[in-house]
Design a protein around this motif. Structure first.
Motif, PDB file in Angstrom:
ATOM      1  N   HIS A 177     -46.148  12.431 -11.111  1.00 24.72           N
ATOM      2  CA  HIS A 177     -45.827  11.921 -12.447  1.00 24.72           C
ATOM      3  C   HIS A 177     -46.479  10.558 -12.656  1.00 24.72           C
ATOM      4  CE1 HIS A 177     -42.801  10.070 -15.365  1.00 24.72           C
ATOM      5  NE2 HIS A 177     -43.483  10.949 -16.053  1.00 24.72           N
ATOM      6  N   ILE A 178     -47.470  10.487 -13.551  1.00 27.15           N
ATOM      7  CA  ILE A 178     -48.152   9.225 -13.850  1.00 27.15           C
ATOM      8  C   ILE A 178     -47.406   8.508 -14.977  1.00 27.15           C
ATOM      9  CG2 ILE A 178     -50.304   8.173 -14.658  1.00 27.15           C
ATOM     10  CD1 ILE A 178     -50.541   9.367 -11.884  1.00 27.15           C
ATOM     11  N   ILE A 179     -47.187   7.211 -14.781  1.00 23.39           N
ATOM     12  CA  ILE A 179     -46.491   6.387 -15.769  1.00 23.39           C
ATOM     13  C   ILE A 179     -47.510   5.476 -16.438  1.00 23.39           C
ATOM     14  CG2 ILE A 179     -44.622   4.712 -16.099  1.00 23.39           C
ATOM     15  CD1 ILE A 179     -43.715   5.600 -13.193  1.00 23.39           C
ATOM     16  N   GLN A 180     -47.436   5.350 -17.737  1.00 23.10           N
ATOM     17  CA  GLN A 180     -48.300   4.406 -18.436  1.00 23.10           C
ATOM     18  C   GLN A 180     -47.740   2.993 -18.265  1.00 23.10           C
ATOM     19  OE1 GLN A 180     -51.305   5.111 -19.661  1.00 23.10           O
ATOM     20  NE2 GLN A 180     -50.859   7.127 -18.784  1.00 23.10           N
ATOM     21  N   GLY A 181     -48.626   2.051 -17.987  1.00 25.48           N
ATOM     22  CA  GLY A 181     -48.201   0.687 -17.709  1.00 25.48           C
ATOM     23  C   GLY A 181     -47.295   0.093 -18.759  1.00 25.48           C
ATOM     24  N   LYS A 182     -47.571   0.373 -20.021  1.00 22.61           N
ATOM     25  CA  LYS A 182     -46.766  -0.202 -21.103  1.00 22.61           C
ATOM     26  C   LYS A 182     -45.330   0.324 -21.099  1.00 22.61           C
ATOM     27  CE  LYS A 182     -48.224   3.185 -24.573  1.00 22.61           C
ATOM     28  NZ  LYS A 182     -46.985   3.927 -24.622  1.00 22.61           N
ATOM     29  N   ASP A 183     -45.115   1.447 -20.405  1.00 19.97           N
ATOM     30  CA  ASP A 183     -43.785   2.060 -20.363  1.00 19.97           C
ATOM     31  C   ASP A 183     -42.979   1.662 -19.132  1.00 19.97           C
ATOM     32  OD1 ASP A 183     -44.337   3.450 -22.730  1.00 19.97           O
ATOM     33  OD2 ASP A 183     -45.289   5.082 -21.625  1.00 19.97           O
ATOM     34  N   LEU A 184     -43.510   0.756 -18.326  1.00 14.57           N
ATOM     35  CA  LEU A 184     -42.852   0.393 -17.072  1.00 14.57           C
ATOM     36  C   LEU A 184     -42.542  -1.103 -17.062  1.00 14.57           C
ATOM     37  CD1 LEU A 184     -41.970   1.529 -14.287  1.00 14.57           C
ATOM     38  CD2 LEU A 184     -44.231   0.854 -13.435  1.00 14.57           C
ATOM     39  N   LYS A 185     -41.255  -1.434 -16.946  1.00 12.19           N
ATOM     40  CA  LYS A 185     -40.830  -2.833 -16.868  1.00 12.19           C
ATOM     41  C   LYS A 185     -39.691  -2.947 -15.874  1.00 12.19           C
ATOM     42  CE  LYS A 185     -41.946  -4.547 -21.475  1.00 12.19           C
ATOM     43  NZ  LYS A 185     -41.417  -5.162 -22.711  1.00 12.19           N
ATOM     44  N   PHE A 186     -39.625  -4.116 -15.223  1.00 14.59           N
ATOM     45  CA  PHE A 186     -38.547  -4.399 -14.292  1.00 14.59           C
ATOM     46  C   PHE A 186     -37.983  -5.778 -14.578  1.00 14.59           C
ATOM     47  CE2 PHE A 186     -41.390  -1.512 -12.046  1.00 14.59           C
ATOM     48  CZ  PHE A 186     -40.513  -0.570 -11.527  1.00 14.59           C
ATOM     49  N   GLU A 187     -36.687  -5.934 -14.391  1.00 12.08           N
ATOM     50  CA  GLU A 187     -36.074  -7.262 -14.393  1.00 12.08           C
ATOM     51  C   GLU A 187     -35.840  -7.671 -12.952  1.00 12.08           C
ATOM     52  OE1 GLU A 187     -32.055  -9.753 -15.592  1.00 12.08           O
ATOM     53  OE2 GLU A 187     -32.353  -7.750 -16.457  1.00 12.08           O
ATOM     54  N   LEU A 188     -36.272  -8.875 -12.598  1.00 13.92           N
ATOM     55  CA  LEU A 188     -36.043  -9.424 -11.274  1.00 13.92           C
ATOM     56  C   LEU A 188     -34.823 -10.326 -11.364  1.00 13.92           C
ATOM     57  CD1 LEU A 188     -39.024  -8.438 -11.213  1.00 13.92           C
ATOM     58  CD2 LEU A 188     -39.485 -10.305  -9.660  1.00 13.92           C
ATOM     59  N   THR A 189     -33.673  -9.820 -10.895  1.00 12.31           N
ATOM     60  CA  THR A 189     -32.457 -10.623 -10.907  1.00 12.31           C
ATOM     61  C   THR A 189     -32.454 -11.509  -9.655  1.00 12.31           C
ATOM     62  OG1 THR A 189     -31.021  -9.146  -9.624  1.00 12.31           O
ATOM     63  CG2 THR A 189     -31.317  -8.628 -11.970  1.00 12.31           C
ATOM     64  N   ASP A 190     -31.368 -12.202  -9.424  1.00 14.97           N
ATOM     65  CA  ASP A 190     -31.265 -13.018  -8.208  1.00 14.97           C
ATOM     66  C   ASP A 190     -30.955 -12.164  -6.980  1.00 14.97           C
ATOM     67  OD1 ASP A 190     -31.797 -15.208  -9.724  1.00 14.97           O
ATOM     68  OD2 ASP A 190     -29.777 -16.065  -9.612  1.00 14.97           O
ATOM     69  N   TYR A 191     -30.711 -10.857  -7.198  1.00 13.53           N
ATOM     70  CA  TYR A 191     -30.260  -9.999  -6.103  1.00 13.53           C
ATOM     71  C   TYR A 191     -31.141  -8.774  -5.856  1.00 13.53           C
ATOM     72  CZ  TYR A 191     -26.231 -12.836  -7.258  1.00 13.53           C
ATOM     73  OH  TYR A 191     -25.429 -13.895  -7.519  1.00 13.53           O
ATOM     74  N   ASP A 192     -31.789  -8.277  -6.920  1.00  7.94           N
ATOM     75  CA  ASP A 192     -32.558  -7.042  -6.764  1.00  7.94           C
ATOM     76  C   ASP A 192     -33.574  -6.885  -7.886  1.00  7.94           C
ATOM     77  OD1 ASP A 192     -30.997  -6.370  -8.967  1.00  7.94           O
ATOM     78  OD2 ASP A 192     -29.813  -4.851  -7.934  1.00  7.94           O
ATOM     79  N   ILE A 193     -34.219  -5.723  -7.900  1.00  7.04           N
ATOM     80  CA  ILE A 193     -35.193  -5.380  -8.942  1.00  7.04           C
ATOM     81  C   ILE A 193     -34.630  -4.195  -9.706  1.00  7.04           C
ATOM     82  CG2 ILE A 193     -37.576  -4.678  -9.385  1.00  7.04           C
ATOM     83  CD1 ILE A 193     -38.172  -5.624  -6.453  1.00  7.04           C
ATOM     84  N   GLN A 194     -34.487  -4.347 -11.008  1.00  7.80           N
ATOM     85  CA  GLN A 194     -33.900  -3.288 -11.824  1.00  7.80           C
ATOM     86  C   GLN A 194     -34.905  -2.808 -12.857  1.00  7.80           C
ATOM     87  OE1 GLN A 194     -30.321  -4.885 -13.553  1.00  7.80           O
ATOM     88  NE2 GLN A 194     -29.343  -5.211 -11.567  1.00  7.80           N
ATOM     89  N   ARG A 195     -35.138  -1.495 -12.856  1.00  5.05           N
ATOM     90  CA  ARG A 195     -36.035  -0.938 -13.870  1.00  5.05           C
ATOM     91  C   ARG A 195     -35.368  -1.003 -15.229  1.00  5.05           C
ATOM     92  NH1 ARG A 195     -39.537   4.709 -13.809  1.00  5.05           N
ATOM     93  NH2 ARG A 195     -40.352   4.449 -15.919  1.00  5.05           N
TER      94      ARG A 195
END
Length: 198
Positions: A177-195
């Motif tokens: 499954h290929i994801i387009q870059g514009k459709d992929l974001k993550f939040e970097l919290t103080d504890y983990d990485i959340q899509r």
């Protein structure tokens, strides 16, 4: 008259404090902002040293390949360490991102063979080391390029967001499954990485 003044104050407050605030986090030229030195003797012989302000970062070479450490300058204590020398990986390759006052520094440590396996993400924020985890993604160009070459970080109202350029991205857990870059974001919290879902 009092009601009009109150309404004006509410509107001013909304437009002053209610707007979204963006802060830029930039990919750093290591030689300018984070000087690079190859150590030829001492405890960290055959490590590349990067000066990160309050910390030194060490990336191993030769017999120390696939070893990575972050040490506090004032105490020389190890604040973060990663050792992947037992795997089939061939390289650890750090890339650094920072805002202008260096209060936030993001380190993306690429793990790779002939292609990128993904990135270990470490954040230095408010003088604390935050090891956030691993992203097993690569850009679907040339059999898997590093996502660190195709990403941007932005602080949106104090939330640290990782976003991507318009490139095809592979999640190695589901490589069909290929994801387009514009459709992929993550939040970097103080504890983990959340899509972040769209």
């Amino acid at each position: 008259m009092k009601h009009k003044i109150l309404l004006i104050l509410i509107l001013i407050s909304h437009f002053t404090f209610g707007q979204i605030r963006y802060d830029s986090i930039e990919k750093c030229l290591i030689t300018k902002r984070f000087p690079e030195t190859v150590l030829e003797n001492g405890e960290y012989k055959n490590y590349v040293q990067f000066d990160l302000g309050d910390y030194y970062c060490y990336n191993g070479k030769y017999e120390n390949n696939l070893k990575f450490k972050i040490l506090r300058k004032d105490t020389n204590a190890i604040a973060f360490a990663d050792d992947d020398s037992q795997s089939d990986a061939m390289i650890f390759k750090p890339k650094f991102f920072s805002n202008s006052d260096q209060s936030i520094c993001v380190i993306m440590i690429e793990i790779a063979t002939e292609y990128s396996w993904g990135q270990e993400i470490v954040v230095i924020k408010n003088n604390k080391i935050l090891p956030l985890g691993y992203l097993d993604y690569a850009v679907a160009i040339d059999n898997g390029n590093s996502i660190a070459d195709y990403c941007d970080f932005v602080c949106v109202n104090d939330k640290l967001i990782l976003q991507f350029q318009e490139v095809p991205i592979i999640n190695w857990e589901d490589e069909e499954h290929i994801i387009q870059g514009k459709d992929l974001k993550f939040e970097l919290t103080d504890y983990d990485i959340q899509r972040i879902d769209k």
